[in-house]
Design a protein around this motif. Structure first.
Motif, PDB file in Angstrom:
ATOM      1  N   SER A 110       0.830  -1.209   0.000  1.00 60.38           N
ATOM      2  CA  SER A 110       0.000   0.000   0.000  1.00 60.38           C
ATOM      3  C   SER A 110       0.862   1.255   0.000  1.00 60.38           C
ATOM      4  CB  SER A 110      -0.917  -0.020   1.221  1.00 60.38           C
ATOM      5  OG  SER A 110      -1.648   1.177   1.316  1.00 60.38           O
ATOM      6  N   THR A 111       1.946   1.230   0.781  1.00 62.99           N
ATOM      7  CA  THR A 111       2.835   2.391   0.834  1.00 62.99           C
ATOM      8  C   THR A 111       3.496   2.643  -0.514  1.00 62.99           C
ATOM      9  OG1 THR A 111       3.268   1.995   3.176  1.00 62.99           O
ATOM     10  CG2 THR A 111       4.864   3.344   1.978  1.00 62.99           C
ATOM     11  N   ILE A 112       3.971   1.582  -1.168  1.00 63.73           N
ATOM     12  CA  ILE A 112       4.614   1.740  -2.478  1.00 63.73           C
ATOM     13  C   ILE A 112       3.622   2.300  -3.492  1.00 63.73           C
ATOM     14  CG2 ILE A 112       5.638   0.459  -4.396  1.00 63.73           C
ATOM     15  CD1 ILE A 112       6.869  -1.425  -2.332  1.00 63.73           C
ATOM     16  N   THR A 113       2.403   1.805  -3.475  1.00 63.89           N
ATOM     17  CA  THR A 113       1.376   2.314  -4.400  1.00 63.89           C
ATOM     18  C   THR A 113       1.097   3.783  -4.140  1.00 63.89           C
ATOM     19  OG1 THR A 113       0.379   0.118  -4.465  1.00 63.89           O
ATOM     20  CG2 THR A 113      -0.967   1.955  -5.226  1.00 63.89           C
ATOM     21  N   TYR A 114       0.980   4.145  -2.865  1.00 61.64           N
ATOM     22  CA  TYR A 114       0.685   5.541  -2.509  1.00 61.64           C
ATOM     23  C   TYR A 114       1.840   6.456  -2.903  1.00 61.64           C
ATOM     24  CZ  TYR A 114       0.277   9.663   0.483  1.00 61.64           C
ATOM     25  OH  TYR A 114       0.234  10.965   0.959  1.00 61.64           O
ATOM     26  N   LEU A 115       3.068   6.058  -2.578  1.00 57.22           N
ATOM     27  CA  LEU A 115       4.222   6.907  -2.897  1.00 57.22           C
ATOM     28  C   LEU A 115       4.424   7.034  -4.400  1.00 57.22           C
ATOM     29  CD1 LEU A 115       6.752   5.716  -0.162  1.00 57.22           C
ATOM     30  CD2 LEU A 115       5.498   7.882  -0.235  1.00 57.22           C
ATOM     31  N   SER A 116       4.170   5.976  -5.139  1.00 54.85           N
ATOM     32  CA  SER A 116       4.294   6.053  -6.602  1.00 54.85           C
ATOM     33  C   SER A 116       3.314   7.060  -7.180  1.00 54.85           C
ATOM     34  CB  SER A 116       4.079   4.675  -7.220  1.00 54.85           C
ATOM     35  OG  SER A 116       5.040   3.753  -6.751  1.00 54.85           O
ATOM     36  N   ILE A 154       9.544  11.657  -0.902  1.00 53.56           N
ATOM     37  CA  ILE A 154       8.962  10.513  -1.607  1.00 53.56           C
ATOM     38  C   ILE A 154      10.054   9.569  -2.082  1.00 53.56           C
ATOM     39  CG2 ILE A 154       7.676   9.841  -3.677  1.00 53.56           C
ATOM     40  CD1 ILE A 154       6.048  12.436  -3.338  1.00 53.56           C
ATOM     41  N   LYS A 155      11.148  10.141  -2.601  1.00 50.56           N
ATOM     42  CA  LYS A 155      12.240   9.305  -3.097  1.00 50.56           C
ATOM     43  C   LYS A 155      12.852   8.467  -1.982  1.00 50.56           C
ATOM     44  CE  LYS A 155      16.720   9.635  -5.447  1.00 50.56           C
ATOM     45  NZ  LYS A 155      17.729  10.563  -6.025  1.00 50.56           N
ATOM     46  N   GLU A 156      13.104   9.103  -0.822  1.00 50.30           N
ATOM     47  CA  GLU A 156      13.719   8.379   0.289  1.00 50.30           C
ATOM     48  C   GLU A 156      12.787   7.289   0.824  1.00 50.30           C
ATOM     49  OE1 GLU A 156      14.652  11.368   3.101  1.00 50.30           O
ATOM     50  OE2 GLU A 156      16.298  12.255   1.924  1.00 50.30           O
ATOM     51  N   GLU A 157      11.517   7.664   1.039  1.00 55.08           N
ATOM     52  CA  GLU A 157      10.578   6.685   1.598  1.00 55.08           C
ATOM     53  C   GLU A 157      10.280   5.564   0.610  1.00 55.08           C
ATOM     54  OE1 GLU A 157       9.555   6.546   4.631  1.00 55.08           O
ATOM     55  OE2 GLU A 157      10.647   8.369   5.166  1.00 55.08           O
ATOM     56  N   LEU A 158      10.247   5.911  -0.671  1.00 53.13           N
ATOM     57  CA  LEU A 158      10.003   4.882  -1.677  1.00 53.13           C
ATOM     58  C   LEU A 158      11.167   3.899  -1.737  1.00 53.13           C
ATOM     59  CD1 LEU A 158       7.983   3.958  -3.796  1.00 53.13           C
ATOM     60  CD2 LEU A 158       9.132   5.416  -5.464  1.00 53.13           C
ATOM     61  N   ALA A 159      12.392   4.428  -1.562  1.00 55.66           N
ATOM     62  CA  ALA A 159      13.556   3.540  -1.554  1.00 55.66           C
ATOM     63  C   ALA A 159      13.501   2.584  -0.362  1.00 55.66           C
ATOM     64  CB  ALA A 159      14.840   4.375  -1.504  1.00 55.66           C
ATOM     65  N   LEU A 160      13.107   3.109   0.820  1.00 59.15           N
ATOM     66  CA  LEU A 160      12.982   2.247   2.001  1.00 59.15           C
ATOM     67  C   LEU A 160      11.899   1.189   1.801  1.00 59.15           C
ATOM     68  CD1 LEU A 160      13.274   4.900   4.871  1.00 59.15           C
ATOM     69  CD2 LEU A 160      14.994   3.226   4.163  1.00 59.15           C
ATOM     70  N   ALA A 161      10.762   1.615   1.254  1.00 57.73           N
ATOM     71  CA  ALA A 161       9.661   0.671   1.045  1.00 57.73           C
ATOM     72  C   ALA A 161      10.046  -0.404   0.042  1.00 57.73           C
ATOM     73  CB  ALA A 161       8.414   1.423   0.576  1.00 57.73           C
ATOM     74  N   LEU A 162      10.744   0.001  -1.027  1.00 57.90           N
ATOM     75  CA  LEU A 162      11.180  -0.988  -2.027  1.00 57.90           C
ATOM     76  C   LEU A 162      12.206  -1.947  -1.431  1.00 57.90           C
ATOM     77  CD1 LEU A 162      11.465   1.295  -5.186  1.00 57.90           C
ATOM     78  CD2 LEU A 162       9.758  -0.486  -4.749  1.00 57.90           C
ATOM     79  N   ALA A 163      13.069  -1.428  -0.539  1.00 64.61           N
ATOM     80  CA  ALA A 163      14.036  -2.312   0.124  1.00 64.61           C
ATOM     81  C   ALA A 163      13.318  -3.339   1.000  1.00 64.61           C
ATOM     82  CB  ALA A 163      15.020  -1.480   0.950  1.00 64.61           C
ATOM     83  N   ASP A 164      12.296  -2.847   1.746  1.00 63.49           N
ATOM     84  CA  ASP A 164      11.508  -3.792   2.564  1.00 63.49           C
ATOM     85  C   ASP A 164      10.787  -4.791   1.681  1.00 63.49           C
ATOM     86  OD1 ASP A 164      12.335  -2.519   4.855  1.00 63.49           O
ATOM     87  OD2 ASP A 164      10.561  -1.215   4.972  1.00 63.49           O
ATOM     88  N   GLY A 165      10.280  -4.298   0.561  1.00 62.78           N
ATOM     89  CA  GLY A 165       9.599  -5.215  -0.351  1.00 62.78           C
ATOM     90  C   GLY A 165      10.535  -6.267  -0.901  1.00 62.78           C
TER      91      GLY A 165
END
Length: 834
Positions: free
Chosen positions: A135-141, A186-197
């Protein structure tokens, strides 16, 4: 309407409804993005003006704050890392145990079920962990795309050097800085979320590898189970496998099992305390409930044994929590121990729930055999010891079977026939053990006993739930529920039976290794289907329809009962009004239930519109009569020219209205025949309602007396008879009228009023009897019609035979025989009232 036209219309409606799922209408813009959407997007970009750019100076900082707040809530990296580390440890432990057990020659196929359950639980927890990240990745994208679009627009206006027209230089800098800050966050949080993913994806690969290894292990065990894996249990070579090492291993495994439980207690102290206090409260409540019920209550057998009932409730709650999306898990060994305790509790309860002692002993022995076998498998005793127990337990069961078999000879029915066939199973286990197929013998023994015990446990659980509802309704403060307890239980019973049947199917599928646990089994039951003419038929579809429709019916019955027994009588509404309101409420609830069912099944508004059009076509072609009757039923319910309990006449039939439905009305005649009259006939035809305004009616009694009778005396007698009858009302008073001079009598009429129309015939009969008695006592004659017969031409021989020698004659003309006029008064009818 003839039947062929009706069926043609019905077929047309069905075809139209079946086509709801087809794309008969153009897709909406969201479903079919094409040139129109591109054009709309381009137009939207062109509509962005300097005024909107100016408003961004205020709006974008607020949106940045919202973004930071949302991102702060979505920060889960530390929690995800911690949760993933725990799952990785569990997965590594699982793989290590699987590798050890794979080299174990005593490994049973049933031991792999715990691994399946562990993998399923880890997968469920991983899915819960991945959902917020997805959900976070979708929202940040989406946010990145939106903020980037705003940045591009601002830069485009800046290059055209028109941005300064809308914003000052410092405002421009703040606006650009706001957009850059948002994009950086957004870039930083998206990178963290993608790493968790990515971590979750890597772990899913690891879990998939463990599941593949488990499937390979299960395939090997199944292949080995069908082979001859040992010597015959009757041979000496078989018993050479039992040595001191086996006993030492058994002792070591037992100690390890006890140590594992001690460790589970240390790791789950809070959970143990919570379970203990909940069970203690349940135990005390069940024990106390015994004093408020009788022995005839369904709850009495369970209140008699509160400890066994508490164990059953705990087992039921654990199974329910396993199927719910709740983070509550017992250790696997504790779940197995709870199942064994549930079987032992069943031994206690069946002494009260099953009357026949023979059936009790049979089930108790089966439960004991299965409980011992489960403990041996749970402790991981050597395979040879388990096989010895299974073999000799089967011998004992077969001997007991032949010992009890004479008791069922000559008896017919399902239960005696089933018991007579049970001896096949222990005989098969013994045969496999003698042949050296020890794995097959153990699997067959455990599966059959588990199936029987699962059926018994679910049956007791059904009795427990019915008894629990019985007790709740018995002690509920509302007298309405207490008075209608049996009706409520009767209506709830089909739903409870259906749920327990599904539960039994799920347990049996787990017993036979089709699914790893009950939760997966329930999901499999609902999604497993078959293809029929390119349409996939799912059991979940029919179960959903059943539960929604039956639930709507239950809610409708409950509300109708409440309205009829509590709400409407409180306001003094008439019975007909009460029935009309409850009937409309019933149809309203069914309509809501139908719409809820369509929503649950996934129908959309455009499909419902098409369904309405299909129904309109069906109504226009072949359902006019049904809709006409339905509309007439609504008219009768609202205008209320006819109510339930009214006495009406339609055509030549007179009767009382018993039921006023939306399609037809049921009228019960005085001959106890029921006539179903379409509502359209009651609206369009002439209907006489004798009790529309009130049930009071006038009774007329016509009577005639002989000429010469005193008129005043007759009037006095008639009024006296009317006043003397107890069913006659004093107001209006009884009246007697002298109506006419009849051909043979003086015609009178007595008119009286009675309070109930249904008593009119009885009152008329009573008044006729009283008038006859009074006239007889006062010498008043009730005349009857008389006729003078003039005979002008009678043969003399016939006259002589009638009158004899005294017949008066006169000379007649020559050649003729003539008899003059004779007159006789001949009665033509019995006396009666005029």
């Amino acid at each position: 309407m003839n039947l062929p036209s009706f069926f043609r219309s019905f077929f047309l409606v069905v075809v139209l409804i079946a086509g709801i799922g087809l794309p008969l209408f153009p897709l909406s813009a969201e479903e079919n993005p094409g040139e129109e959407e591109v054009t709309a997007t381009a137009g939207k970009e062109q509509q962005i003006t300097l005024i909107q750019i100016y408003s961004w100076a205020t709006i974008l900082p607020q949106e940045l704050i919202d973004l930071q707040t949302r991102v702060a809530k979505e920060k889960r990296s530390i929690a995800v890392e911690k949760a993933l580390s725990v799952l990785e440890q569990e997965a590594e432990t699982l793989k290590r145990n699987m590798a050890i057990d794979r080299t174990n020659s005593d490994l049973q196929l049933m031991n792999t079920r715990s691994y399946k359950t562990t993998i399923f639980k880890i997968s469920s927890r991983l899915k819960k962990l991945s959902e917020p990240i997805t959900s976070t990745i979708t929202y940040l994208s989406a946010q990145r795309k939106e903020w980037q679009s705003k940045k591009d627009q601002i830069l485009a206006y800046e290059q055209k050097e028109v941005l300064s027209l809308a914003l000052a230089e410092n405002q421009q800098n703040i606006l650009i800085e706001t957009v850059e800050t948002a994009l950086q966050i957004i870039k930083e949080e998206l990178a963290l979320a993608l790493a968790d993913g990515k971590k979750i994806g890597d772990f899913q690969v690891l879990l998939y590898s463990a599941d593949s290894e488990l499937e390979a292990m299960v395939a090997e065990l199944r292949a080995a189970a069908l082979k001859k894996t040992s010597h015959s249990i009757l041979s000496k070579k078989f018993y050479t496998r039992i040595n001191l090492n086996q006993l030492r291993q058994s002792y070591s495994n037992t100690r390890q099992f006890i140590a594992a439980q001690q460790e589970n207690l240390d790791n789950n102290r809070e959970l143990v305390l919570l379970i203990f206090f909940v069970c203690l409260i349940a135990y005390l409540g069940i024990r106390k409930s015994k004093g408020s019920i009788t022995a005839a209550s369904r709850w009495y057998p369970f209140a008699l044994y509160p400890l066994a009932t508490t164990i059953y409730l705990a087992s039921s709650a654990n199974a329910f929590l396993d199927m719910m999306p709740i983070d509550f898990e017992l250790p696997l060994q504790w779940e197995a121990l709870l199942y064994i305790m549930t079987m032992l509790a069943a031994i206690r309860l069946i002494t009260q729930l099953i009357e026949k002692k023979l059936h009790q002993r049979l089930l108790i022995r089966s439960i004991m055999f299965m409980a011992i076998a489960m403990i041996m498998i749970l402790v991981a005793l050597p395979q040879v010891l388990i096989l010895l127990f299974v073999f000799y337990a089967s011998i004992v069961a077969l001997v007991y079977y032949f010992y009890q078999l004479p008791n069922f000879r000559g008896k017919t029915g399902f239960t005696p026939g089933l018991i007579r066939t049970l001896g096949i199973f222990p005989a098969a286990v013994i045969l496999f053990g003698i042949s050296g197929y020890d794995q097959v013998a153990v699997i067959l023994f455990s599966s059959i006993l588990s199936s029987i015990i699962a059926f018994l446990i679910v049956w007791i659980l059904y009795r427990l739930h019915m008894g629990f509802f019985d007790y709740i309704l018995s002690v509920w403060p509302s007298s309405l529920l207490r008075e209608n307890k049996e009706v409520i239980l009767k209506n709830l019973q089909p739903v409870i039976i259906c749920i327990h049947i599904l539960f039994l199917i799920a347990i049996e599928s787990v017993v036979w290794g089709i699914y790893p646990n009950v939760h997966v089994a329930f999901m499999g039951i609902f999604i497993t289907g078959f293809e029929f003419f390119s349409v996939r038929i799912l059991p979940g579809f029919f179960l959903t329809v059943y539960f929604v429709i039956y639930g709507a019916l239950l809610v409708s019955k409950a509300i109708q009962m409440l309205l009829l027994n509590r709400v409407l009588p409180r306001y003094g509404a008439e019975r007909g009004v009460q029935l009309a309101i409850t009937r409309l409420t019933h149809y309203a609830i069914l309509t809501v239930g139908f719409l809820v069912m369509l929503n649950v099944l996934g129908f959309r508004l455009n499909q419902l519109a098409l369904l309405g059009g299909a129904l309109g076509v069906g109504i226009g072609f072949g359902l006019q009569a049904i809709v006409n009757n339905f509309t007439s039923g609504l008219i009768l319910l609202f205008e209320r020219p006819i109510k339930v309990g009214d006495t009406i006449q339609i055509g030549s039939e007179i009767g009382e209205v018993k039921n006023l439905g939306l399609r037809a009305t049921i009228i019960q005649t005085f001959d106890n025949a029921e006539i179903v009259v379409p509502n359209s006939d009651l609206v369009t035809l002439q209907v006489t309602n004798f009790t529309l305004g009130e049930r009071k009616i006038r009774v007329k009694v016509p009577v005639g007396v002989a000429y010469g009778t005193e008129v005043a005396k007759v009037l006095e007698i008639l009024i006296g008879c009317g006043n003397a009858n107890p069913m006659v009302l004093n107001t209006p008073p009884a009246t007697a009228l002298f109506l006419a001079f009849g051909a043979s009598s003086l015609d009178f009429e007595l008119r009286v009023w009675i309070p109930e129309y249904l008593n009119c015939l009885q009152v008329l009969s009573d008044l006729n009897q009283d008038i006859e008695n009074e006239f007889a006592m006062n010498d008043i004659e009730i005349p009857f019609p008389q006729t003078d017969l003039h005979l002008r031409s009678v043969d003399e021989d016939a006259a002589a035979r009638v009158w004899g020698d005294s017949a008066p004659t006169q000379p007649s003309e020559p050649g003729k025989k003539r008899t003059e006029i004779y007159e006789r008064d001949i009665p033509k009818a019995n006396p009666g009232s005029a």
